[in-house]
Design a protein around this motif. Structure first.
Motif, short mmCIF file in Angstrom:
data_model
loop_
_atom_site.label_atom_id
_atom_site.label_comp_id
_atom_site.label_asym_id
_atom_site.label_seq_id
_atom_site.Cartn_x
_atom_site.Cartn_y
_atom_site.Cartn_z
N VAL A 9 73.27 101.80 4.22
CA VAL A 9 72.76 100.95 5.30
C VAL A 9 73.09 101.55 6.66
N SER A 10 74.33 102.00 6.85
CA SER A 10 74.69 102.54 8.17
C SER A 10 73.91 103.82 8.46
N GLY A 11 73.60 104.58 7.41
CA GLY A 11 72.78 105.77 7.59
C GLY A 11 71.38 105.41 8.08
N ALA A 12 70.83 104.34 7.50
CA ALA A 12 69.49 103.90 7.92
C ALA A 12 69.53 103.43 9.38
N VAL A 13 70.62 102.73 9.74
CA VAL A 13 70.78 102.28 11.13
C VAL A 13 70.82 103.50 12.07
N ALA A 38 78.59 102.83 14.72
CA ALA A 38 79.87 102.15 14.98
C ALA A 38 79.64 100.66 15.22
N GLU A 39 78.61 100.34 15.99
CA GLU A 39 78.31 98.92 16.28
C GLU A 39 77.96 98.17 15.01
N TYR A 40 77.19 98.83 14.16
CA TYR A 40 76.82 98.19 12.89
C TYR A 40 78.07 97.82 12.10
N TYR A 41 79.01 98.76 12.02
CA TYR A 41 80.25 98.47 11.26
C TYR A 41 81.15 97.49 12.00
N ARG A 42 81.10 97.51 13.32
CA ARG A 42 81.94 96.55 14.08
C ARG A 42 81.46 95.13 13.93
N ARG A 43 80.13 94.94 13.79
CA ARG A 43 79.55 93.61 13.98
C ARG A 43 78.81 93.07 12.77
N ASP A 44 78.06 93.95 12.06
CA ASP A 44 77.01 93.43 11.17
C ASP A 44 77.17 93.75 9.69
N HIS A 45 78.14 94.57 9.32
CA HIS A 45 78.11 95.10 7.95
C HIS A 45 78.35 94.07 6.85
N ALA A 46 77.52 94.14 5.84
CA ALA A 46 77.70 93.43 4.56
C ALA A 46 76.72 94.10 3.60
N ASN A 47 76.72 93.69 2.34
CA ASN A 47 75.71 94.28 1.45
C ASN A 47 74.35 93.65 1.75
#
Ligand code: 7TS
Length: 420
Positions: free
Chosen positions: A294-298, A58-67
């Motif tokens: 990417v989110s899966g790897a996170v 959730a944090e990754y998608y809230r803050r950091d996501h891009a390709n």
């Protein structure tokens, strides 16, 4: 010391996991199913997720996501760092020499298909032999069968004993056929057998074969060191080790990955493309065409952190205690047949109840709030060996308790009374 483990203050006994703290980390466990507290005994199919994994995604998608690997902008850099950081975490977890050897995939199935496609295309010729064992999951059989059909190669099978252990003499006899590749499971999903993988790899490599180890059921229960095992490939799925679905790993020996052609073409896996010619990217990107998970790897990194916080040794001790406890209860019932009697087992109690169909048992357990799997467990040859259509399988995770095993057997006693 991490919050999930209690040290013995006398220093005499080994540390114990704090089961209340562990269970509190898994929000899904705190619910009723069919009006009964959920008892989740299906972790071999897929484990539940701790809040640290859910929050990391959730944090990754809230803050950091891009390709990843493409943008010059800050978010893309953050996403790339998160993705490559997860790769480094997986490298350390498996004891691989470098991150060039860690390819992200969708899971074990895709990892094995990658090897069957790429290693197969590069190295497998008509007349070659590929050796699997009788206790493999379908995903470590069918890709090799398909490869054999494409390339005119032969699939050979090393049998197991009635205890569900590898027959080492028969394995050696199959190695006399000089297979190009041997594919073996580390831990059987249908029986729980822990194979002596280091010894099997040594024998296979001495016979000139490359070796792939299916680690889907091993990684949640045992610590794995691919350098010590000396295997050429090692595959696992994130979702069985407290990570999300859709992410997994293929470890591959660098020299072999270098020599293998890529299996899918697209973005990410190239260095330069013209209409005449494509130059492939360096490892491991050569095997990761397209935008990755990417989110899966996170989530996988967070799951490995969770496992390391508790310690695989402590997890294994806890689960072995539960398996011994359950096996002793099974032995008290003469109508209860444990399928898979290997000396070394991890995480799985597969069984058959005299006079009751496994599917009925599974459904009646669900009515008691108890989740197990009933069926062939995607290992039909194992069922064929034991001449059974199916078994019921209770499988363990770090969050299970002796009380849950008691509930399982109390319900089974009730079901047996009703059905027989
Ligand atoms: N290999 C083994 C030994 C497995 O147990 C499984 C999944 C796979 C490969 C495939 O993994 P996937 O993540 O790519 O699907 N095993 C099971 C099971 O026992 N019940 O459901 C899935």
């Amino acid at each position: 010391m991490p919050q999930f483990v209690q040290e013995d203050t006398t220093g005499i006994n080994p540390p114990r996991i704090d089961i209340d703290a562990v269970r509190a980390a898994f929000p899904i466990l705190d619910q009723e199913v069919k009006g009964k507290p959920l008892v989740y005994l299906d972790s071999a199919a897929s484990s539940q997720k701790p809040v640290s994994v859910i929050d990391a995604i959730a944090e990754y998608y809230r803050r950091d996501h891009a390709n990843v690997h493409r943008g010059v902008h800050t978010l893309s850099e953050r996403a790339t760092d998160a993705y490559e950081g997860a790769r480094e975490r997986c490298r350390a977890f498996l004891g691989a020499a470098g991150t060039t050897e860690i390819v992200f995939t969708r899971g074990t199935t895709e990892s094995i298909n990658l090897v069957a496609a790429s290693f197969g295309e590069t190295f497998v010729k008509p007349g070659d032999v590929i050796l699997v064992t009788e206790m493999e999951h379908h995903s470590n059989i069918v890709p090799w069968q398909m490869l054999c059909q494409r390339h005119g190669a032969t699939l050979a099978v090393a049998p197991m004993t009635d205890a569900g252990e590898m027959d080492l003499e028969a394995f050696d006899r199959q190695l006399d056929r000089q297979p190009v590749l041997v594919a073996i499971t580390h831990v059987s999903n249908a029986l729980g057998t822990v194979n002596p993988v280091a010894a099997l790899v040594r024998r296979a490599r001495d016979a000139g074969a490359k070796v792939l180890v299916d680690g889907a059921q091993a990684v949640p229960h045992l610590s794995v060191d691919v350098k010590a095992l000396d295997c050429d490939f090692y595959a696992f799925s994130g979702h069985k080790v407290y990570a999300p679905t859709g992410i997994g790993v293929l470890y591959g020996r660098e020299s072999l990955l270098e020599a293998m052609n890529p299996w899918q073409g697209g973005g990410e896996m190239i260095r330069e493309v013209t209409f005449d010619h494509t130059e492939y990217n360096v490892l491991p990107h050569k095997f990761e065409a397209g935008t990755p998970n990417v989110s899966g790897a996170v989530g996988l990194k967070a799951a490995i952190d969770f496992v390391d916080d508790i310690g695989l040794r402590n997890i294994a001790a806890h689960e072995s205690d539960l398996l011994r406890y359950a096996t002793a209860k099974a032995a008290e019932r003469e109508w209860f047949r444990v399928v898979g009697q290997a000396a070394a087992k991890a995480g799985v109690l597969s069984f058959d109840i005299e006079g009751a169909h496994p599917n009925d048992v599974g459904m009646m357990l669900d009515a008691e709030g108890i989740a197990v799997r009933a069926g062939h467990h995607c290992a039909m040859p194992v069922m064929q060996h034991f001449d059974l259509p199916a078994t019921v399988r209770a499988s363990l995770g770090v969050y299970n308790t002796r009380e849950e095993i008691d509930k399982l057997f109390a319900s089974i006693d009730k079901i047996r009374d009703l059905l027989v």
